[in-house]
Design an enzyme around this catalytic site. Sequence first.
Site, mmCIF file in Angstrom:
data_model
loop_
_atom_site.group_PDB
_atom_site.id
_atom_site.type_symbol
_atom_site.label_atom_id
_atom_site.label_comp_id
_atom_site.label_asym_id
_atom_site.label_seq_id
_atom_site.Cartn_x
_atom_site.Cartn_y
_atom_site.Cartn_z
ATOM 1 N N LYS A 22 0.829 -1.218 0.000
ATOM 2 C CA LYS A 22 0.000 0.000 0.000
ATOM 3 C C LYS A 22 0.856 1.259 0.000
ATOM 4 O O LYS A 22 0.663 2.155 -0.818
ATOM 5 C CB LYS A 22 -0.908 0.007 1.242
ATOM 6 C CG LYS A 22 -1.530 1.355 1.533
ATOM 7 C CD LYS A 22 -2.425 1.337 2.743
ATOM 8 C CE LYS A 22 -1.848 1.840 4.023
ATOM 9 N NZ LYS A 22 -1.699 3.277 4.200
ATOM 10 N N ASN A 23 1.794 1.326 0.949
ATOM 11 C CA ASN A 23 2.503 2.590 1.107
ATOM 12 C C ASN A 23 3.509 2.861 -0.019
ATOM 13 O O ASN A 23 3.946 3.997 -0.188
ATOM 14 C CB ASN A 23 3.153 2.683 2.497
ATOM 15 C CG ASN A 23 2.082 2.885 3.569
ATOM 16 O OD1 ASN A 23 0.939 3.243 3.269
ATOM 17 N ND2 ASN A 23 2.436 2.635 4.826
ATOM 18 N N ASP A 125 5.356 20.107 8.175
ATOM 19 C CA ASP A 125 6.396 21.147 8.132
ATOM 20 C C ASP A 125 7.649 20.708 7.373
ATOM 21 O O ASP A 125 8.271 21.502 6.660
ATOM 22 C CB ASP A 125 6.757 21.598 9.561
ATOM 23 C CG ASP A 125 7.224 20.435 10.421
ATOM 24 O OD1 ASP A 125 6.520 19.407 10.472
ATOM 25 O OD2 ASP A 125 8.305 20.522 11.031
ATOM 26 N N GLN A 126 8.018 19.430 7.490
ATOM 27 C CA GLN A 126 9.250 18.979 6.821
ATOM 28 C C GLN A 126 9.059 18.909 5.303
ATOM 29 O O GLN A 126 9.984 19.170 4.538
ATOM 30 C CB GLN A 126 9.705 17.619 7.368
ATOM 31 C CG GLN A 126 9.989 17.609 8.858
ATOM 32 C CD GLN A 126 11.087 18.595 9.258
ATOM 33 O OE1 GLN A 126 12.197 18.566 8.731
ATOM 34 N NE2 GLN A 126 10.762 19.481 10.181
ATOM 35 N N ASP A 305 3.632 0.483 12.117
ATOM 36 C CA ASP A 305 2.416 -0.049 11.486
ATOM 37 C C ASP A 305 2.152 -1.512 11.865
ATOM 38 O O ASP A 305 1.144 -2.090 11.453
ATOM 39 C CB ASP A 305 2.489 0.097 9.957
ATOM 40 C CG ASP A 305 2.530 1.558 9.534
ATOM 41 O OD1 ASP A 305 2.228 2.427 10.369
ATOM 42 O OD2 ASP A 305 2.874 1.833 8.367
ATOM 43 N N ARG A 397 -9.115 0.018 3.701
ATOM 44 C CA ARG A 397 -8.198 1.017 3.116
ATOM 45 C C ARG A 397 -6.858 0.376 2.780
ATOM 46 O O ARG A 397 -6.149 0.838 1.892
ATOM 47 C CB ARG A 397 -7.941 2.153 4.124
ATOM 48 C CG ARG A 397 -9.063 3.150 4.240
ATOM 49 C CD ARG A 397 -8.623 4.311 5.102
ATOM 50 N NE ARG A 397 -7.248 4.652 4.791
ATOM 51 C CZ ARG A 397 -6.342 5.048 5.667
ATOM 52 N NH1 ARG A 397 -6.651 5.192 6.922
ATOM 53 N NH2 ARG A 397 -5.112 5.330 5.284
HETATM 54 C C1 EPZ Z 1 3.876 6.971 6.645
HETATM 55 O O1 EPZ Z 1 3.163 8.079 7.186
HETATM 56 C C2 EPZ Z 1 2.871 5.852 6.478
HETATM 57 N N1 EPZ Z 1 1.811 6.319 5.597
HETATM 58 C C3 EPZ Z 1 2.299 5.447 7.836
HETATM 59 O O2 EPZ Z 1 1.517 4.290 7.608
HETATM 60 C C4 EPZ Z 1 3.434 5.076 8.794
HETATM 61 O O3 EPZ Z 1 2.903 4.881 10.087
HETATM 62 C C5 EPZ Z 1 4.483 6.190 8.848
HETATM 63 O O4 EPZ Z 1 4.919 6.536 7.508
HETATM 64 C C6 EPZ Z 1 5.710 5.815 9.661
HETATM 65 O O5 EPZ Z 1 6.290 4.649 9.140
HETATM 66 C C7 EPZ Z 1 1.994 6.290 4.273
HETATM 67 O O6 EPZ Z 1 3.026 5.865 3.769
HETATM 68 C C8 EPZ Z 1 0.873 6.775 3.430
HETATM 69 P P1 EPZ Z 1 6.151 10.131 8.730
HETATM 70 P P2 EPZ Z 1 3.850 9.513 7.170
HETATM 71 O O7 EPZ Z 1 6.216 11.372 7.941
HETATM 72 O O8 EPZ Z 1 4.678 9.633 5.964
HETATM 73 C C9 EPZ Z 1 6.500 13.462 12.160
HETATM 74 C C10 EPZ Z 1 -0.307 2.845 7.859
HETATM 75 O O9 EPZ Z 1 -0.827 2.285 8.851
HETATM 76 N N2 EPZ Z 1 6.461 14.454 11.067
HETATM 77 O O10 EPZ Z 1 7.249 9.136 8.587
HETATM 78 O O11 EPZ Z 1 2.757 10.510 7.386
HETATM 79 C C11 EPZ Z 1 5.155 12.757 12.336
HETATM 80 O O12 EPZ Z 1 4.267 13.523 13.114
HETATM 81 C C12 EPZ Z 1 0.132 4.292 7.928
HETATM 82 O O13 EPZ Z 1 -0.150 2.289 6.762
HETATM 83 C C13 EPZ Z 1 6.687 15.774 11.363
HETATM 84 O O14 EPZ Z 1 6.880 16.167 12.519
HETATM 85 O O15 EPZ Z 1 4.767 9.405 8.452
HETATM 86 C C14 EPZ Z 1 5.578 11.446 12.975
HETATM 87 O O16 EPZ Z 1 5.740 11.624 14.341
HETATM 88 C C15 EPZ Z 1 -0.348 5.015 9.117
HETATM 89 N N3 EPZ Z 1 6.696 16.688 10.320
HETATM 90 C C16 EPZ Z 1 6.962 11.178 12.338
HETATM 91 O O17 EPZ Z 1 7.386 12.427 11.813
HETATM 92 C C17 EPZ Z 1 6.506 16.320 9.036
HETATM 93 O O18 EPZ Z 1 6.535 17.184 8.156
HETATM 94 C C18 EPZ Z 1 6.974 10.174 11.218
HETATM 95 O O19 EPZ Z 1 5.993 10.517 10.245
HETATM 96 C C19 EPZ Z 1 6.295 14.963 8.743
HETATM 97 C C20 EPZ Z 1 6.281 14.038 9.785
#
Ligand code: EPZ
Length: 427
Positions: A22-23, A125-126, A305, A397
């Site tokens: 999926k991801n 933000d990132q 996950d 989903r």
């Molecule tokens: C991806 O989400 C996955 N989703 C998530 O899978 C997964 O849990 C996550 O990566 C971590 O592995 C998809 O790929 C669509 P992150 P993502 O940016 O990209 C913080 C599932 O169950 N952060 O790696 O949104 C954030 O708050 C889903 O399949 C910032 O602070 O995750 C978190 O604490 C749910 N600022 C951490 O980083 C930013 O700009 C990691 O988030 C971006 C993220």
Amino acid sequence: MDKYVICGGNRLTGTVEVSGAKNAAVAIIPAAILADEPCIIENIPNISDVSIIIKILTQIGASVKMINKSTIEVDSSKIMEPTVPYEMARHMRASYYFLGALLGKFNRARVSMPGGCDLGDRPIDQHLKCFKALGAEYTIEHGMVGLKAEKLVGAQVYFDIVTVGATINAMLSAVKAKGLTVIENAAKEPHIVDLANFLNSMGADIMGAGTDVIKIRGVDYLKGARYAIIPDQIEAGTYMMAIAATKGDAIIKNVIPKHLESITAKLEKTGVNVEEYDDSIRVWVDKPLVKTNVKTMPHPGFPTDMQPQMAALLTIAEGTSIITEGIWDNRFRYVDELRRMGADISVDGKVAVISGTDKLTGAPVRATDLRAGAALLIAGLIAEGTTEIEDIFHIERGYEEIETKLKKLGANIVKKAIPGSTLAKAL
Ligand code: EPZ
């Protein structure tokens, strides 16, 4: 609206085949926007998140042909307006990949602020920091993120935290930028590497994906490509947990065992046997399960996950296990539901303490998000009596035909309409 009704107690045995990731799919399909020729993408999972991504693509003018159940051809040459309609995108997280892909192709994009599973604070933000470094201005107005650049120029981007989404968006937006982009503190998940491989097969110049420094030298033209998405590491891991929890013995096919190492290692600690073959694994249990401690971390650590599914397994392992959530602020919302089934779990912030019990008992429960739903399915499979899971659109989903696959493994599970409910608002 539908619900799953499970009569627990059956051992899972036989063979199950894992679908495409999926991801990876939700990043690779929008990435086809960047190609200057049509692309063929194989091994696409048939899940609602992917259907939404495909709908968005067609709404913005791309042509998407279904070649077969798991293969599509994307021709994005007719996209005129790089704006993703608000209603379509705001419910799913991965809609933010349209920001990177459209910016990378058209130097501008307008996409609604992303939604997705409610796991706590999910800022972008990132992502914005990276777009800005490449030369784009951004606005956030009326729920829409707007991006505009005169031209995109390669830059050095250091992420403050390891983020999958921003790493993917950095690749998407930099792949055609002028010069060299260096992403530091990049995420290393298998789907990051998969996206880089897809883009490179189109003629991109990306090096280092899978390490914490990714270098992207911008190119002017990306040709069409034929590419197969990797198997879903989390779907595979979920079946590993389900087989283990039911004390079963089954083969999981279409996996990359290397991607499952952290999950395998933890399962072995609980007493589960895992044997790896080239592209399949066997999971079986021949002794009582015992406690273990887990902390979720970015890849190659134990994936967040898989955290709820692991918790479901540990509810019936001997002893007291501790789970620490290292990524999200609020990923224990499923605990209340597991408690209804007799699980003994206490949560303090990002730490859950699970005292193993002899058995769970079936109860009516509600999936609070995608992986929470998977955890409840596992709990239902081991519980005495009947478990009814509502809000299963969360599960659909991300898991292709999970009911059929579990049935084939011997589970007693059916999907039933909830009497009197209106059609699910499945977004
Ligand atoms: C991806 O989400 C996955 N989703 C998530 O899978 C997964 O849990 C996550 O990566 C971590 O592995 C998809 O790929 C669509 P992150 P993502 O940016 O990209 C913080 C599932 O169950 N952060 O790696 O949104 C954030 O708050 C889903 O399949 C910032 O602070 O995750 C978190 O604490 C749910 N600022 C951490 O980083 C930013 O700009 C990691 O988030 C971006 C993220």
